[in-house]
Design a protein around this motif. Sequence first.
Motif, short mmCIF file in Angstrom:
data_model
loop_
_atom_site.label_atom_id
_atom_site.label_comp_id
_atom_site.label_asym_id
_atom_site.label_seq_id
_atom_site.Cartn_x
_atom_site.Cartn_y
_atom_site.Cartn_z
N UNK A 273 0.84 -1.20 0.00
CA UNK A 273 0.00 0.00 0.00
C UNK A 273 0.87 1.25 0.00
N UNK A 274 1.92 1.24 0.82
CA UNK A 274 2.82 2.39 0.91
C UNK A 274 3.55 2.63 -0.41
N UNK B 209 2.16 5.96 -1.53
CA UNK B 209 3.13 6.90 -0.99
C UNK B 209 2.91 7.25 0.47
N UNK B 210 2.02 6.57 1.14
CA UNK B 210 1.77 6.80 2.56
C UNK B 210 1.31 5.49 3.19
N UNK B 211 1.40 5.43 4.51
CA UNK B 211 0.94 4.25 5.22
C UNK B 211 -0.56 4.34 5.47
N UNK B 212 -1.24 3.19 5.49
CA UNK B 212 -2.68 3.24 5.81
C UNK B 212 -2.88 3.60 7.27
N UNK C 176 3.97 4.59 11.72
CA UNK C 176 5.12 4.29 10.86
C UNK C 176 4.94 3.00 10.07
N UNK C 177 3.71 2.46 10.04
CA UNK C 177 3.40 1.30 9.22
C UNK C 177 3.68 -0.04 9.85
#
Length: 112
Positions: A61-62, A66-69, A100-101
């Motif tokens: 997903x990241x 480009x970002x964490x869920x 931070x995922x």
Amino acid sequence: MRQIKNKKQAGFTLIEMMIVMLVISVLLIITIPNITKHNSNINNKGCQAFIKMVQAQVQSYEMDKGKYPANVQELVTAGYLKEGVTGCPDGKTEIKISADGEVTQVASTTTP
């Protein structure tokens, strides 16, 4: 000349049947605690494997977005996890995604 033999009917006596039942009972008494101990071990390993799988989906997903869920539901709506998946297969442990995922397990507060 023909001899007549006194034939007994072949079968088990009551004592023999009771001994067989005793042996089966002892075997069951020995094996059932081992099975339940292994069952909880299997659930723990299944939960750890599920967390690793969700961690891989978070990384995917990241890379895509480009970002964490923010949470597991965001992975579900994006199609990275199946609908209704919020915790470990044992049904007692929820999973949480940190900022931070990092995927971790959290004990559920509800009782089934």
